[in-house]
Design an enzyme around this catalytic site. Structure first.
Site, PDB file in Angstrom:
ATOM      1  N   CYS A  81      -1.526   4.440   3.549  1.00 32.65           N
ATOM      2  CA  CYS A  81      -2.101   2.844   2.335  1.00 32.65           C
ATOM      3  C   CYS A  81      -3.329   2.892   2.779  1.00 32.65           C
ATOM      4  O   CYS A  81      -4.409   2.455   2.119  1.00 32.65           O
ATOM      5  CB  CYS A  81      -1.827   2.451   1.844  1.00 32.65           C
ATOM      6  SG  CYS A  81       0.202   2.297   1.230  1.00 32.65           S
ATOM      7  N   CYS A 203       6.253  -5.652  -7.069  1.00 36.19           N
ATOM      8  CA  CYS A 203       5.930  -3.932  -6.947  1.00 36.19           C
ATOM      9  C   CYS A 203       4.735  -3.735  -7.412  1.00 36.19           C
ATOM     10  O   CYS A 203       3.993  -4.021  -8.635  1.00 36.19           O
ATOM     11  CB  CYS A 203       6.861  -3.391  -6.156  1.00 36.19           C
ATOM     12  SG  CYS A 203       8.695  -3.808  -6.192  1.00 36.19           S
ATOM     13  N   SER A 204       3.845  -2.409  -6.468  1.00 34.40           N
ATOM     14  CA  SER A 204       2.194  -2.550  -7.511  1.00 34.40           C
ATOM     15  C   SER A 204       3.068  -0.979  -8.061  1.00 34.40           C
ATOM     16  O   SER A 204       4.189  -0.550  -7.529  1.00 34.40           O
ATOM     17  CB  SER A 204       1.547  -1.533  -6.141  1.00 34.40           C
ATOM     18  OG  SER A 204       2.319  -0.975  -5.412  1.00 34.40           O
ATOM     19  N   HIS A 321      -2.464   1.244  -7.968  1.00 30.43           N
ATOM     20  CA  HIS A 321      -2.256   1.503  -6.267  1.00 30.43           C
ATOM     21  C   HIS A 321      -2.547   3.498  -6.341  1.00 30.43           C
ATOM     22  O   HIS A 321      -1.187   4.028  -5.696  1.00 30.43           O
ATOM     23  CB  HIS A 321      -0.631   0.953  -5.706  1.00 30.43           C
ATOM     24  CG  HIS A 321      -0.949   1.031  -3.927  1.00 30.43           C
ATOM     25  ND1 HIS A 321      -2.346   1.731  -3.542  1.00 30.43           N
ATOM     26  CD2 HIS A 321       0.014   1.222  -2.866  1.00 30.43           C
ATOM     27  CE1 HIS A 321      -2.309   1.076  -2.281  1.00 30.43           C
ATOM     28  NE2 HIS A 321      -0.706   0.837  -1.827  1.00 30.43           N
TER      29      HIS A 321
END
Lengths: 376, 351
Positions: A81, A203-204, A321
């Site tokens: 990430c 959560c993304s 994301h």
């Protein structure tokens, strides 16, 4: 070193392919930078799981296909990430050799099966000590949240406030994944549990998107944003092998190096984009970056208009994301803010901004500190 | 292949505008492809099982790879051109869930769409709703571009230029019959109905039966890949072929089915749902366990009772009633000669 041009696509469930998204982001950054493609000396492509999801590796070699005639060095950079941050970090190291570098991140995630996406994401964790023992990322961050709650007397309500703020910011960002979606506190508190104590709205999302930067050695004009520091740090890959789950050691190390390099203190920072892949990570990271004492992040005023606005574009949580693009989008947002071009979500008088990008559960991290050039 | 109108640079992806000079890209017309090179492949690839021939074809400027089952010879023309007859403009009648879903899908694939509603005053409201739906997966700049291709009317005359009309009004034979009659009078193109269970022949306008067929999309239109193309004994084969190609253009998978009660999906589905209800009545198992068994044992995404509660008890009853009444009426359903002909005509183009 300067950010000379920025560009990105909408984040979300997009119909565009990887080449189309790459092209849009590159074209936007190139036009914003007022630079000719021929002037660009190298290109760094950030992408995490194109290999697993689309069997698309060697993505750097797509660039000459999108920029006909371009034969300069192109490489792919991957650090889970933190791929976007690592790509920018690589560019700053290459600027000794080159004048202008194109940095572009992309991820296409929504076209693949959910189970494939989940297993591809898990590839950012350790095989022997995590993947083979039932660790998925929401679970790792859920354990961090439990530890954080127990140690500092915090609760899910503190996480919900982070989600609410970031969704609110995304409602001011037309390119955000959740621009159109209004989220209330009760939506957050009643969303399904993903890994206790984390709920869905902690959560993304899984997103598609691309973002690009033109990074230059010499300044060009008042719209440039100066890179005061871009520092990377590493840590052991498995969460179980780190001493403290309620601290992001890798973020602390990267931040200390970055602040030292920039010659400034936390108190000089006007706004921050902090890696909020899960809401808990915004809190832990703010503390590890040095913005407050451990356990005190929920008391910081991080809203737009607050003392330290955090994740002004909605963050990974609500801007989206698309992994390879996320770290670069953080820099795009910071640059927009420092130029005073952020529209409805503009932080008034922002001069110095920080972008913080983590790989996995904290095996790698990049902290960048940027300064506007308007009054330099 | 896409070429910049100004500087002549070439792209193989549809990227819109030239990054060098900002000019629009235009798609180069394809010439006649000829075989330039080929190799016999003896190992499986992700896209084809061995053995097959990998062929490099060129139309003089553009080179592409292609797969062939038969051995190609260098210099020979390659492949046959897809039959023409795509629809530039498509009419959609009805602004319910299915009508709007289909209209939205089509504008995103570049079709001009005429949406016929009962009340044109609702136009701005519909447009606003579609714009919100589009904002979920579109760049803001693209939303206007997509919606510019949509016109909303309350007059059947608006369908005049459509090559294909898709009727999506309520599942009521009288209403559908009247709508198809009006549409057939205003439009000389292919007339289709999105009915899920009413026999298409029974609602087709008598003067337009050759160009009427069923085009059954599934809900939600954006996600569900299947389209049942319903061929009546009167439907021209050329119409079926055109509609099949149209389905592929919008990335759907068409299946051809004779005009019959419930077509394929609802005929099978209804049996399953009714049998599941019977099992509960007979005390064989609880609804929860039946759902679980179907999910885990048949690998269905949801069980029959979850599905019934999703689509509604009343709708299930309605479909059941329609399908049963048709079966009892023993409508001459399948037309084997036509079916065979369609299958043989399509051989080679779908492989």
């Amino acid at each position: 070193m300067f950010i000379r041009g920025i560009g990105r696509t909408k984040f979300g469930v997009l119909e565009e392919s990887v080449p189309q998204m790459l092209y849009s982001a590159i074209k936007n950054a190139q036009q914003d930078a007022h630079i000719r493609i021929e002037e660009i000396d190298a290109c760094i492509v950030s992408n995490f799981i194109g290999g697993q999801l689309e069997n698309r590796c060697h993505i750097n070699s797509l660039i000459p296909c999108l920029l006909p005639g371009f034969d300069k060095p192109c490489i792919r950079v991957e650090s889970a990430c933190a791929s976007g941050g690592a790509a920018l970090w690589s560019a700053t190291k290459m600027l000794g050799e080159f004048n202008h570098i194109l940095v572009v991140g992309v991820e296409k995630m929504t076209a693949a099966r959910n189970s494939l996406v989940t297993s591809a994401l898990a590839s950012a964790s350790d095989v022997e000590f995590e993947q083979n023992r039932g660790v998925v990322f929401p679970a790792a961050y859920a354990l961090m949240a439990s530890e954080y709650f127990a140690r500092y007397g915090r609760s899910p309500a503190d996480l919900a406030k982070v989600a609410l703020k970031n969704h609110h910011n995304a409602n001011l960002n037309p390119l955000a994944h959740f621009y159109h979606k209004t989220i209330s506190m009760s939506d957050i508190e009643s969303s399904p549990v993903v890994c206790s104590p984390l709920r869905l709205l902690d959560c993304s999302p899984v997103s598609d998107g691309a973002a690009a930067l033109v990074v230059s050695r010499e300044p060009q004009g008042a719209r440039d944003v100066s890179i005061l520091a871009c520092e990377m740090a590493s840590d052991v890959i498995a969460l179980s092998q780190r001493p403290d789950m309620a601290v992001s050691r890798v973020s602390r190390t990267a931040a200390r190096r970055a602040f030292k390099r920039a010659g400034i203190a936390c108190s000089d920072v006007d706004l921050a984009q902090v890696h909020d892949c899960f809401t808990i990570n915004e809190l832990i990271s703010l503390e590890s970056l040095g913005f407050c004492e451990p356990g005190m992040a929920p008391s910081l005023d991080t809203a737009l208009g607050g003392a330290l606005p955090v994740n002004t574009d909605g963050g990974l949580k609500a801007d989206g994301h698309p992994i390879g693009a996320s770290g670069i989008a953080q820099v795009v947002e910071t640059a927009m803010q420092l130029r005073g071009e952020a529209g409805a979500r503009q932080v008034k008088g922002a001069k110095i901004g920080l972008a913080h990008n983590i790989g996995g559960s904290g095996g790698s991290a990049v902290v960048s500190i940027l300064k506007g050039c308007a009054d330099v | 292949m896409f070429e910049c109108e100004k500087c002549g640079k070439v792209w193989f992806h549809p990227v819109g505008e030239c990054v060098y000079c900002g000019a629009k890209l235009t798609e180069r017309p394809e010439g006649k492809p000829e075989v330039v090179a080929s190799t016999k492949v003896m190992v499986d690839s992700p896209s084809s099982r061995a053995p097959y021939f990998l062929v490099l074809v060129s139309d003089g400027t553009d080179k592409q790879f292609a797969i062939s089952d038969a051995e190609p010879r260098k210099g020979e023309p390659f492949g046959t051109r897809e039959p023409a007859g795509s629809f530039e403009c498509v009419g959609v009648i009805g602004s319910g869930k299915m009508g709007l879903g289909i209209a939205l899908l089509l504008v995103q694939y570049g079709f001009r769409v005429v949406l016929k509603t009962r009340d044109a005053k609702k136009g701005p409201q519909i447009r606003q709703g579609l714009s919100v739906l589009l904002s979920r997966n579109c760049d803001p700049a693209k939303i206007d571009e997509h919606l510019r291709r949509l016109s909303i009317t309350d007059a059947y005359g608006g369908l005049k230029e459509c090559g294909l009309v898709i009727e999506c009004v309520s599942e009521n034979p009288e209403v559908k019959r009247e709508v198809l009659r009006e549409a057939s009078l205003s439009c000389a193109g292919i007339i289709s109905s999105n009915t899920s269970s009413i026999p298409v022949r029974s609602i087709a306008a008598p003067g337009a039966r050759q160009r009427t067929l069923g085009l059954h999309f599934f809900n939600p239109v954006m996600k569900m890949k299947l389209v049942e193309v319903v061929q009546t004994p009167d439907t021209d084969l050329s119409c079926v072929q055109k509609v099949k190609k149209f389905c592929h253009q919008i990335h759907k998978q068409p299946v051809i089915v004779a005009d019959s009660p419930g077509f394929i999906v609802n005929r099978l589905l209804l049996l399953q749902l009714e049998e599941a209800r019977r099992m509960v009545r007979e005390g064989i198992a609880t609804p929860e366990d039946i759902d679980k068994a179907v999910r885990l044992g048949l690998n269905h995404p949801m069980g029959p009772f979850q599905l019934i509660s999703l689509i509604g008890e009343d709708v299930v009853d309605d479909i059941g009633r329609i399908i049963r009444s048709q079966k009892e009426a023993a409508i001459p359903a399948a037309q084997p000669p036509n079916r065979k002909k369609e299958a043989s005509d399509s051989r080679g183009t779908t492989a």
